[in-house]
Design a protein around this motif. Structure first.
Motif, PDB file in Angstrom:
ATOM      1  N   SER A  13      99.480  10.777  27.043  1.00 40.08           N
ATOM      2  CA  SER A  13     100.280   9.825  26.755  1.00 40.08           C
ATOM      3  C   SER A  13     100.475  10.041  25.353  1.00 40.08           C
ATOM      4  O   SER A  13      99.893  10.346  24.369  1.00 40.08           O
ATOM      5  CB  SER A  13      99.903   8.323  27.154  1.00 40.08           C
ATOM      6  OG  SER A  13      99.041   8.229  26.292  1.00 40.08           O
ATOM      7  N   LEU A  14     102.029   9.912  24.774  1.00 40.13           N
ATOM      8  CA  LEU A  14     102.223  10.026  23.556  1.00 40.13           C
ATOM      9  C   LEU A  14     102.885   8.505  23.229  1.00 40.13           C
ATOM     10  O   LEU A  14     104.228   8.015  23.684  1.00 40.13           O
ATOM     11  CB  LEU A  14     103.168  10.963  23.136  1.00 40.13           C
ATOM     12  CG  LEU A  14     103.892  10.811  21.642  1.00 40.13           C
ATOM     13  CD1 LEU A  14     102.843  11.116  20.700  1.00 40.13           C
ATOM     14  CD2 LEU A  14     105.043  12.152  21.581  1.00 40.13           C
ATOM     15  N   THR A  15     102.591   7.577  22.430  1.00 41.71           N
ATOM     16  CA  THR A  15     103.018   6.336  22.080  1.00 41.71           C
ATOM     17  C   THR A  15     103.619   6.433  20.501  1.00 41.71           C
ATOM     18  O   THR A  15     102.810   6.679  19.570  1.00 41.71           O
ATOM     19  CB  THR A  15     102.094   5.027  21.965  1.00 41.71           C
ATOM     20  OG1 THR A  15     101.424   5.248  23.471  1.00 41.71           O
ATOM     21  CG2 THR A  15     102.756   3.593  21.905  1.00 41.71           C
ATOM     22  N   VAL A  16     104.847   6.366  20.394  1.00 43.51           N
ATOM     23  CA  VAL A  16     105.425   6.529  18.962  1.00 43.51           C
ATOM     24  C   VAL A  16     105.744   5.092  18.405  1.00 43.51           C
ATOM     25  O   VAL A  16     106.535   4.512  18.931  1.00 43.51           O
ATOM     26  CB  VAL A  16     106.689   7.377  19.151  1.00 43.51           C
ATOM     27  CG1 VAL A  16     107.250   7.577  17.698  1.00 43.51           C
ATOM     28  CG2 VAL A  16     106.536   8.984  19.489  1.00 43.51           C
ATOM     29  N   LEU A  17     105.237   5.147  17.568  1.00 41.02           N
ATOM     30  CA  LEU A  17     105.398   3.508  16.521  1.00 41.02           C
ATOM     31  C   LEU A  17     106.080   3.812  15.339  1.00 41.02           C
ATOM     32  O   LEU A  17     105.791   4.630  14.513  1.00 41.02           O
ATOM     33  CB  LEU A  17     104.128   2.957  16.324  1.00 41.02           C
ATOM     34  CG  LEU A  17     104.114   1.811  15.354  1.00 41.02           C
ATOM     35  CD1 LEU A  17     104.885   0.644  16.202  1.00 41.02           C
ATOM     36  CD2 LEU A  17     102.797   1.319  15.298  1.00 41.02           C
ATOM     37  N   VAL A  18     107.367   3.417  15.448  1.00 38.71           N
ATOM     38  CA  VAL A  18     108.265   3.541  14.182  1.00 38.71           C
ATOM     39  C   VAL A  18     108.193   2.521  13.278  1.00 38.71           C
ATOM     40  O   VAL A  18     108.649   1.395  13.673  1.00 38.71           O
ATOM     41  CB  VAL A  18     109.814   3.869  14.601  1.00 38.71           C
ATOM     42  CG1 VAL A  18     110.571   4.453  13.249  1.00 38.71           C
ATOM     43  CG2 VAL A  18     109.598   5.030  15.521  1.00 38.71           C
ATOM     44  N   THR A  66      97.716  10.188  22.442  1.00 36.05           N
ATOM     45  CA  THR A  66      98.110  10.119  20.961  1.00 36.05           C
ATOM     46  C   THR A  66      99.066   8.897  20.530  1.00 36.05           C
ATOM     47  O   THR A  66      99.820   8.579  21.411  1.00 36.05           O
ATOM     48  CB  THR A  66      98.901  11.418  20.386  1.00 36.05           C
ATOM     49  OG1 THR A  66      97.758  12.625  20.832  1.00 36.05           O
ATOM     50  CG2 THR A  66      99.075  11.451  19.175  1.00 36.05           C
ATOM     51  N   VAL A  67      98.862   8.504  19.360  1.00 37.01           N
ATOM     52  CA  VAL A  67      99.718   7.395  18.820  1.00 37.01           C
ATOM     53  C   VAL A  67     100.179   8.229  17.719  1.00 37.01           C
ATOM     54  O   VAL A  67      99.465   8.597  16.768  1.00 37.01           O
ATOM     55  CB  VAL A  67      99.193   6.290  18.589  1.00 37.01           C
ATOM     56  CG1 VAL A  67      99.896   5.242  17.555  1.00 37.01           C
ATOM     57  CG2 VAL A  67      98.535   5.373  19.717  1.00 37.01           C
ATOM     58  N   LEU A  68     101.461   8.290  17.497  1.00 36.72           N
ATOM     59  CA  LEU A  68     102.202   8.860  16.329  1.00 36.72           C
ATOM     60  C   LEU A  68     103.178   7.782  15.647  1.00 36.72           C
ATOM     61  O   LEU A  68     103.811   7.237  16.288  1.00 36.72           O
ATOM     62  CB  LEU A  68     103.341  10.052  16.905  1.00 36.72           C
ATOM     63  CG  LEU A  68     104.329  10.737  15.751  1.00 36.72           C
ATOM     64  CD1 LEU A  68     103.177  11.315  14.760  1.00 36.72           C
ATOM     65  CD2 LEU A  68     105.169  11.442  16.394  1.00 36.72           C
ATOM     66  N   VAL A  69     102.653   7.464  14.382  1.00 30.04           N
ATOM     67  CA  VAL A  69     103.481   6.792  13.663  1.00 30.04           C
ATOM     68  C   VAL A  69     104.602   7.158  12.524  1.00 30.04           C
ATOM     69  O   VAL A  69     104.251   8.229  11.871  1.00 30.04           O
ATOM     70  CB  VAL A  69     102.478   5.707  12.510  1.00 30.04           C
ATOM     71  CG1 VAL A  69     103.120   4.665  11.824  1.00 30.04           C
ATOM     72  CG2 VAL A  69     101.274   5.208  13.548  1.00 30.04           C
ATOM     73  N   LEU A  70     105.486   6.836  12.802  1.00 35.59           N
ATOM     74  CA  LEU A  70     106.607   7.320  11.872  1.00 35.59           C
ATOM     75  C   LEU A  70     107.120   6.559  10.811  1.00 35.59           C
ATOM     76  O   LEU A  70     107.724   5.293  11.261  1.00 35.59           O
ATOM     77  CB  LEU A  70     107.928   7.802  12.745  1.00 35.59           C
ATOM     78  CG  LEU A  70     107.498   8.811  13.920  1.00 35.59           C
ATOM     79  CD1 LEU A  70     108.959   9.102  14.654  1.00 35.59           C
ATOM     80  CD2 LEU A  70     106.928  10.184  13.366  1.00 35.59           C
ATOM     81  N   HIS A  71     107.036   6.691   9.724  1.00 33.18           N
ATOM     82  CA  HIS A  71     107.328   5.686   8.432  1.00 33.18           C
ATOM     83  C   HIS A  71     108.783   6.105   7.756  1.00 33.18           C
ATOM     84  O   HIS A  71     108.515   7.205   7.201  1.00 33.18           O
ATOM     85  CB  HIS A  71     106.062   5.525   7.606  1.00 33.18           C
ATOM     86  CG  HIS A  71     106.476   4.312   6.701  1.00 33.18           C
ATOM     87  ND1 HIS A  71     105.737   4.490   5.292  1.00 33.18           N
ATOM     88  CD2 HIS A  71     107.320   3.359   6.690  1.00 33.18           C
ATOM     89  CE1 HIS A  71     105.951   3.236   4.683  1.00 33.18           C
ATOM     90  NE2 HIS A  71     107.007   2.775   5.360  1.00 33.18           N
ATOM     91  N   LEU A 116     107.930   2.020  20.170  1.00 33.22           N
ATOM     92  CA  LEU A 116     107.990   0.844  19.664  1.00 33.22           C
ATOM     93  C   LEU A 116     108.514   1.022  18.257  1.00 33.22           C
ATOM     94  O   LEU A 116     107.931   1.639  17.566  1.00 33.22           O
ATOM     95  CB  LEU A 116     106.702   0.339  19.677  1.00 33.22           C
ATOM     96  CG  LEU A 116     106.644  -1.180  19.280  1.00 33.22           C
ATOM     97  CD1 LEU A 116     107.430  -2.201  20.102  1.00 33.22           C
ATOM     98  CD2 LEU A 116     105.222  -1.925  19.197  1.00 33.22           C
ATOM     99  N   TYR A 117     109.703   0.223  18.075  1.00 31.63           N
ATOM    100  CA  TYR A 117     110.137   0.097  16.446  1.00 31.63           C
ATOM    101  C   TYR A 117     109.981  -1.004  15.964  1.00 31.63           C
ATOM    102  O   TYR A 117     110.510  -2.281  16.580  1.00 31.63           O
ATOM    103  CB  TYR A 117     111.706   0.797  16.698  1.00 31.63           C
ATOM    104  CG  TYR A 117     112.626   0.394  15.166  1.00 31.63           C
ATOM    105  CD1 TYR A 117     112.312   1.292  14.274  1.00 31.63           C
ATOM    106  CD2 TYR A 117     112.997  -0.703  14.977  1.00 31.63           C
ATOM    107  CE1 TYR A 117     113.197   1.210  13.026  1.00 31.63           C
ATOM    108  CE2 TYR A 117     113.779  -1.088  13.778  1.00 31.63           C
ATOM    109  CZ  TYR A 117     113.803   0.036  12.771  1.00 31.63           C
ATOM    110  OH  TYR A 117     114.352  -0.409  11.728  1.00 31.63           O
TER     111      TYR A 117
END
Length: 549
Positions: A231-236, A371-376, A447-448
């Motif tokens: 799984s890939l959870t992208v937190l923006v 993975t959790v990928l955080v995009l700032h 999730l943004y």
């Protein structure tokens, strides 16, 4: 050649006090005129206020009115006060420890965005020229014992003035100070001196505290140990994105044309931030303290959400196109993309937010664990909104192309800001499209959540960072969006129809920590189900049907 008469130090402190009160406090005086009556009683109140502040300034400066100290200290105060007065008049900022933290922790790009000829003029006219004149004036100091005697007399006289004026106007002044706490944050130079003291105290306390680990007992659902797909959870993490201007949230302009068409997107309507500046909101939203209990010095010495995710065996990566993560990503993999050399996305030491998506397809193809990928994001960072998006996304014109916002029409400021949201719409929609195209190989979700909102001239305020108690809703009501692939919904037993039905429920950044743990099925003593926004919409999937717990 200019030749000035010799003066005694008490005259220097009195004149300097009057100059500080009159020259650097235009914003304060304007506000005072707004909150006091225009009749005789109101005029007396304003005069009394001015006399008390003048005497208080004079007392403080008198303590420094010695030969080695007086001129250097006044010069420093004039120069700093000139800059503070500019930012207060330009953007309506108020100086507290949080605002000082913003200045202290900003980066070169953000500083460059704030520089202007008007700032230079303020510093020259209110800082450099008075300082030059001060150094030209010969000050006649007495012998030390007589000088001390005169200083005692000056201080006693000033105290008597304060006492007499305060007693004569006690009822009105006490009401003024009791009901208008913002006054102390607007009074230059005491506001930034107090802010500096608060910030330094915070640093000292932080340095003395031991580092605390949390959530070391975190464990994932056994079913996620050997899943069918990773799984890939992208937190923006958005920047300065106020909910009020999102088309998908009911704004009268179409600032989200692509997101409006994204199937399965959930837009939460009532979400509020933990703070009004990045230096507070980002570490707060990733901590488990909550806004009411948040302590900046404690947050620097305590693990947060990303650490707990790592304890549970999830890979965590923070990809940054801004001024850093404010300590939240110190113990996870950091990828700083803000200064890359991509000719199409980067220029003048700044990159567009699409740089955050660069290489994402290859990253997904080589994903070897959940993975959790955080995009700032750089998002809608002001005041130079026009720099935040390519010209192709300039849907609303005319646009203010200056950082001197009070020289622009409000329409042009809002246009520039709305264009940043049109570009954010493109970036988020592009991200969702990539995640959707890979959903058969990887369980994907986005999730943004914006760090805080933004003022665009309402109540004569611009940008953000106003103390939370005084800040308007535009700085606290933020956008939050969510999207989950079909397989992600099944893998994590998530009912998105239920989430859509509850999209108007009041939420805040306090929910993020516990919602992420709940979403990723992580059990830990630090998890609080009452703050998990997904808890009521999660259950077990049996033959493709969601059964609520």
């Amino acid at each position: 050649m200019l030749k000035l008469k010799t003066v005694r130090p008490e005259w220097v402190t009195l004149i300097a006090s009057a100059f500080l009160l009159a020259g650097f406090n235009l914003v304060l005086w304007q506000h005072l005129f707004e909150i006091t009556a225009a009749d005789g009683e109101g005029i007396v109140m304003r005069v009394a206020f001015g006399v008390i502040i003048l005497a208080a300034f004079n007392i403080v400066l008198t303590f420094f009115a010695f030969r080695p100290l007086l001129k250097p200290i006044l010069t420093l105060i004039f120069l700093i006060s000139a800059g503070v007065a500019y930012f207060m008049s330009q953007y309506g900022v108020m100086m507290d420890a949080g605002m000082f933290r913003n200045f202290a922790e900003t980066n070169a790009t953000e500083v460059r965005d704030l520089l202007s000829l008007k700032l230079f003029a303020y510093i020259v006219l209110l800082g450099v020229l008075p300082s030059w004149l001060l150094w030209k004036v010969p000050v006649n100091f007495r012998r030390w014992h007589r000088e001390l005697l005169y200083k005692v007399i000056v201080v006693m006289a000033s105290v008597a003035v304060i006492g007499g004026v305060a007693l004569a106007n006690y009822q009105g002044l006490s009401s003024l100070f009791r009901n208008h706490h913002e006054i102390r944050l607007m009074l230059v130079p005491s506001n930034y001196i107090g802010a500096l003291a608060g910030y330094l105290r915070e640093q000292v306390v932080s340095a003395q505290q031991p580092f605390v680990k949390i959530g070391e007992d975190a464990q994932r659902n056994p079913a996620r140990q050997h899943p069918l797909r990773k799984s890939l959870t992208v937190l923006v993490v958005g920047e300065s994105a106020r909910a009020e201007n999102f088309g998908i949230l009911g704004y009268n302009r179409d600032t989200t044309p692509k997101l409006d068409k994204e199937a399965g997107l959930i837009a939460f309507t009532d979400v509020h931030s933990c703070g009004t500046e990045t230096a507070v909101s980002v570490p707060c939203m990733f901590s488990n303290m909550g806004r009411k209990d948040y302590d900046a010095s404690k947050a620097k010495n305590e693990e947060g959400l990303l650490d707990v995710l790592k304890h549970a065996g999830i890979d965590v990566i923070w990809r940054d196109n801004q001024s850093g993560c404010k300590g939240t990503c110190d113990r996870v993999t950091l990828q700083d993309v803000s200064n890359m050399k991509d000719p199409s996305l980067c220029a003048n030491s700044e990159c567009r937010d699409e740089i955050l998506l660069q290489g994402l397809q290859g990253f997904i193809e080589h994903l070897d664990k959940d993975t959790v990928l955080v995009l700032h994001q750089m998002g809608s960072h002001g005041p130079e909104y026009f720099k935040r998006y390519p010209k192709a996304y300039e849907h609303f014109t005319p646009v203010c192309e200056s950082n001197a916002l009070n020289n622009c029409s409000r329409e042009s400021i809002v246009n520039g800001y709305d264009n940043t949201l049109v570009y954010t719409d493109h970036v988020l929609a592009s991200l969702i499209d990539v995640l959707r195209s890979n959903q058969d190989k990887v369980d994907t979700a986005m999730l943004y959540l914006s760090d805080h909102g933004e003022s665009l001239g309402e109540y004569n305020l611009f940008l953000h960072g106003t103390p939370y108690m005084l800040a308007p809703d535009q700085q606290k009501h933020v956008a939050m969006l969510a999207w989950f692939s079909d397989n992600y919904q099944k893998a994590y037993s998530l009912d998105t129809h239920c989430l859509q039905m509850n999209r108007d429920k009041p939420l805040s950044q306090d929910n993020l920590f516990h919602s992420m743990l709940g979403l990723l099925e992580i059990k830990s003593s630090v998890y609080r189900p009452g703050l998990d926004m997904f808890a009521g919409c999660r259950g077990a999937v049996i033959d493709g049907v969601l059964a609520k717990d």
